[in-house]
Design a protein around this motif. Structure first.
Motif, PDB file in Angstrom:
ATOM      1  N   ALA A  96       0.841  -1.208   0.000  1.00 46.86           N
ATOM      2  CA  ALA A  96       0.000   0.000   0.000  1.00 46.86           C
ATOM      3  C   ALA A  96       0.875   1.257   0.000  1.00 46.86           C
ATOM      4  N   VAL A  97       1.935   1.247   0.815  1.00 42.77           N
ATOM      5  CA  VAL A  97       2.811   2.426   0.902  1.00 42.77           C
ATOM      6  C   VAL A  97       3.528   2.650  -0.426  1.00 42.77           C
ATOM      7  N   PHE A  98       4.007   1.558  -1.034  1.00 41.45           N
ATOM      8  CA  PHE A  98       4.722   1.714  -2.309  1.00 41.45           C
ATOM      9  C   PHE A  98       3.769   2.242  -3.389  1.00 41.45           C
ATOM     10  N   THR A  99       2.561   1.709  -3.421  1.00 35.35           N
ATOM     11  CA  THR A  99       1.589   2.156  -4.435  1.00 35.35           C
ATOM     12  C   THR A  99       1.324   3.655  -4.297  1.00 35.35           C
ATOM     13  N   ALA A 100       1.105   4.100  -3.057  1.00 38.15           N
ATOM     14  CA  ALA A 100       0.852   5.533  -2.849  1.00 38.15           C
ATOM     15  C   ALA A 100       2.086   6.353  -3.233  1.00 38.15           C
ATOM     16  N   ALA A 101       3.276   5.868  -2.873  1.00 38.27           N
ATOM     17  CA  ALA A 101       4.507   6.606  -3.175  1.00 38.27           C
ATOM     18  C   ALA A 101       4.730   6.711  -4.676  1.00 38.27           C
ATOM     19  N   ASN A 102       4.304   5.702  -5.398  1.00 39.10           N
ATOM     20  CA  ASN A 102       4.464   5.664  -6.846  1.00 39.10           C
ATOM     21  C   ASN A 102       3.410   6.528  -7.551  1.00 39.10           C
ATOM     22  N   LEU A 103       2.180   6.445  -7.084  1.00 45.46           N
ATOM     23  CA  LEU A 103       1.074   7.033  -7.843  1.00 45.46           C
ATOM     24  C   LEU A 103       0.730   8.464  -7.448  1.00 45.46           C
ATOM     25  N   ILE A 104       0.972   8.870  -6.195  1.00 48.49           N
ATOM     26  CA  ILE A 104       0.607  10.246  -5.811  1.00 48.49           C
ATOM     27  C   ILE A 104       1.425  11.281  -6.602  1.00 48.49           C
ATOM     28  N   PRO A 105       2.768  11.133  -6.705  1.00 48.89           N
ATOM     29  CA  PRO A 105       3.497  12.135  -7.509  1.00 48.89           C
ATOM     30  C   PRO A 105       3.054  12.145  -8.979  1.00 48.89           C
ATOM     31  N   ARG A 106       2.750  10.953  -9.524  1.00 48.36           N
ATOM     32  CA  ARG A 106       2.319  10.889 -10.931  1.00 48.36           C
ATOM     33  C   ARG A 106       0.949  11.549 -11.092  1.00 48.36           C
ATOM     34  N   ALA A 107       0.079  11.369 -10.109  1.00 47.22           N
ATOM     35  CA  ALA A 107      -1.241  12.022 -10.166  1.00 47.22           C
ATOM     36  C   ALA A 107      -1.078  13.542 -10.109  1.00 47.22           C
ATOM     37  N   LEU A 108      -0.146  14.029  -9.300  1.00 46.54           N
ATOM     38  CA  LEU A 108       0.086  15.482  -9.226  1.00 46.54           C
ATOM     39  C   LEU A 108       0.581  15.996 -10.583  1.00 46.54           C
ATOM     40  N   SER A 109       1.456  15.214 -11.235  1.00 45.55           N
ATOM     41  CA  SER A 109       1.944  15.602 -12.567  1.00 45.55           C
ATOM     42  C   SER A 109       0.799  15.621 -13.573  1.00 45.55           C
ATOM     43  N   HIS A 110      -0.037  14.579 -13.549  1.00 41.56           N
ATOM     44  CA  HIS A 110      -1.188  14.532 -14.475  1.00 41.56           C
ATOM     45  C   HIS A 110      -2.072  15.765 -14.267  1.00 41.56           C
ATOM     46  N   HIS A 111      -2.330  16.088 -13.005  1.00 44.48           N
ATOM     47  CA  HIS A 111      -3.226  17.200 -12.681  1.00 44.48           C
ATOM     48  C   HIS A 111      -2.686  18.509 -13.269  1.00 44.48           C
ATOM     49  N   LYS A 112      -1.391  18.744 -13.081  1.00 37.53           N
ATOM     50  CA  LYS A 112      -0.778  19.980 -13.621  1.00 37.53           C
ATOM     51  C   LYS A 112      -0.814  19.948 -15.147  1.00 37.53           C
ATOM     52  N   TRP A 113      -0.561  18.763 -15.708  1.00 37.02           N
ATOM     53  CA  TRP A 113      -0.549  18.611 -17.170  1.00 37.02           C
ATOM     54  C   TRP A 113      -1.932  18.943 -17.748  1.00 37.02           C
ATOM     55  N   TYR A 114      -2.999  18.448 -17.126  1.00 38.11           N
ATOM     56  CA  TYR A 114      -4.368  18.724 -17.608  1.00 38.11           C
ATOM     57  C   TYR A 114      -4.647  20.230 -17.549  1.00 38.11           C
ATOM     58  N   ALA A 115      -4.295  20.832 -16.431  1.00 41.37           N
ATOM     59  CA  ALA A 115      -4.593  22.264 -16.258  1.00 41.37           C
ATOM     60  C   ALA A 115      -3.826  23.102 -17.288  1.00 41.37           C
ATOM     61  N   ARG A 116      -2.590  22.672 -17.594  1.00 37.99           N
ATOM     62  CA  ARG A 116      -1.758  23.378 -18.562  1.00 37.99           C
ATOM     63  C   ARG A 116      -2.258  23.168 -20.002  1.00 37.99           C
ATOM     64  N   THR A 117      -2.739  21.957 -20.272  1.00 40.09           N
ATOM     65  CA  THR A 117      -3.071  21.572 -21.643  1.00 40.09           C
ATOM     66  C   THR A 117      -4.468  22.022 -22.058  1.00 40.09           C
ATOM     67  N   PHE A 118      -5.413  22.018 -21.116  1.00 41.81           N
ATOM     68  CA  PHE A 118      -6.808  22.338 -21.451  1.00 41.81           C
ATOM     69  C   PHE A 118      -7.258  23.562 -20.638  1.00 41.81           C
ATOM     70  N   PRO A 119      -7.396  24.743 -21.285  1.00 41.16           N
ATOM     71  CA  PRO A 119      -7.820  25.937 -20.534  1.00 41.16           C
ATOM     72  C   PRO A 119      -9.178  25.733 -19.860  1.00 41.16           C
ATOM     73  N   GLU A 120     -10.025  24.885 -20.466  1.00 40.23           N
ATOM     74  CA  GLU A 120     -11.372  24.690 -19.924  1.00 40.23           C
ATOM     75  C   GLU A 120     -11.403  23.602 -18.835  1.00 40.23           C
ATOM     76  N   TYR A 121     -10.233  23.134 -18.397  1.00 40.39           N
ATOM     77  CA  TYR A 121     -10.197  22.013 -17.427  1.00 40.39           C
ATOM     78  C   TYR A 121     -10.914  22.418 -16.130  1.00 40.39           C
ATOM     79  N   PRO A 122     -11.806  21.540 -15.604  1.00 45.90           N
ATOM     80  CA  PRO A 122     -12.568  21.914 -14.398  1.00 45.90           C
ATOM     81  C   PRO A 122     -11.658  22.333 -13.238  1.00 45.90           C
ATOM     82  N   LYS A 123     -11.940  23.539 -12.712  1.00 47.07           N
ATOM     83  CA  LYS A 123     -11.052  24.120 -11.686  1.00 47.07           C
ATOM     84  C   LYS A 123     -11.239  23.456 -10.324  1.00 47.07           C
ATOM     85  N   ASN A 124     -12.404  22.835 -10.120  1.00 44.34           N
ATOM     86  CA  ASN A 124     -12.685  22.323  -8.769  1.00 44.34           C
ATOM     87  C   ASN A 124     -12.122  20.922  -8.537  1.00 44.34           C
TER      88      ASN A 124
END
Ligand code: NDP
Length: 252
Positions: free
Chosen positions: A215-243
């Motif tokens: 469980a710890v390894f999965t979270a350590a692996n996926l949380i940083p990648r999810a943060l990257s995805h989130h920034k990538w979506y916001a950067r790539t799509f101006p209409e990306y939901p803000k909430n």
């Protein structure tokens, strides 16, 4: 005795690897999917990569299961839970994926194979060889019941969200679009959220350091990648939901 010693060493290594992975991935995005880039050595097709790198998780635990000394109903349930997930991830998910002709670095495949082998080893050893016989009464223990519920709920969430992503593309399409529906209302990476919840459920249901390390390894692996995805979506799509948050609804 040798196995017990190896179990302890591998367990400590997984916890240490989780810390290193978390810190590294906050700075370097794992080079597959939307972050595929040159400089990571030879590549193979993503579909092949997923099958090869997840396969050790299916087979290593089976060795411990088939050579285990005692077999109680909870142990049978644990092997079924594990294999339900890994048959999906190793064989069904790669066969269904879209844009699967993309390159995936062999170096990452090797790292994932080592992790999946090690993870199958500690969980397989703990469950089937370490004489932690889970008695039938474990089936009504709240840790088991809540853990199994979380396991299935997490699994439902990530399979459902994998499905939503898949339907954003045609068969040979590799474009990215904004996903909507299900837990995408709350976070950018609900498939990762579901996977983290699932293995937290596993840790609770098995009440073991082996389960916790996963469980710890999965979270350590996926949380940083999810943060990257989130920034990538916001950067790539101006209409990306803000909430939307990145991975933990209402929190992060
Ligand atoms: P992603 O969410 O990055 O991608 C999943 C699939 O959907 C890929 O085929 C991807 O294509 C495609 N996709 C993603 N976003 C979009 C979009 N906006 N539009 C169209 N298609 C999209 O997940 P991962 O590939 O990182 O992981 C796949 C699964 O494996 C997840 O469910 C994850 O939970 C699990 N996993 C578990 C790990 C663990 O430690 N337990 C580690 C890593 C993954 P493309 O590849 O072209 O980007």
């Amino acid at each position: 005795m040798i196995l017990q010693h190896a179990y302890r060493i591998v367990l400590i290594t997984i916890f240490s690897a989780a810390a290193i992975t978390f810190v590294s991935l906050m700075f370097v995005r794992a080079p597959y999917g939307r972050y595929t880039r040159n400089g990571w050595g030879p590549m193979v097709r993503a579909r092949v990569a997923w099958i090869v790198m997840e396969a050790p998780a299916v087979f290593v635990i089976l060795i411990f299961y088939s050579t285990g000394t005692s077999m109680t109903t909870p142990l049978t349930i644990f092997i079924l839970l594990w294999q339900t997930h890994y048959v999906y991830r190793t064989f069904i998910y790669p066969l269904l994926m879209r844009g699967a002709r993309k390159g995936f670095p062999v170096a990452l495949i090797l790292m994932a194979m080592v992790f999946n082998g090690a993870n199958g080893f500690v969980n397989g050893y703990h469950l089937f060889h370490a004489e932690n016989a889970y008695p039938v009464s474990w089936l009504v223990d709240p840790r088991f019941l809540i853990g199994v519920f979380l396991f299935f709920w997490g699994m439902y969430v990530h399979i459902r969200c994998d499905h939503i992503l898949r339907n954003l593309r045609g068969p040979e399409d590799t474009d990215y679009r904004i996903p909507y529906g299900s837990m995408y209302r709350f976070v950018s990476a609900p498939n990762y959220f579901g996977e983290i919840v699932q293995w937290c459920g596993w840790a609770l249901a098995t009440w073991s350091l082996a389960g916790l390390s996963f469980a710890v390894f999965t979270a350590a692996n996926l949380i940083p990648r999810a943060l990257s995805h989130h920034k990538w979506y916001a950067r790539t799509f101006p209409e990306y939901p803000k909430n939307r948050k990145a991975v933990l609804p209402f929190v992060m």
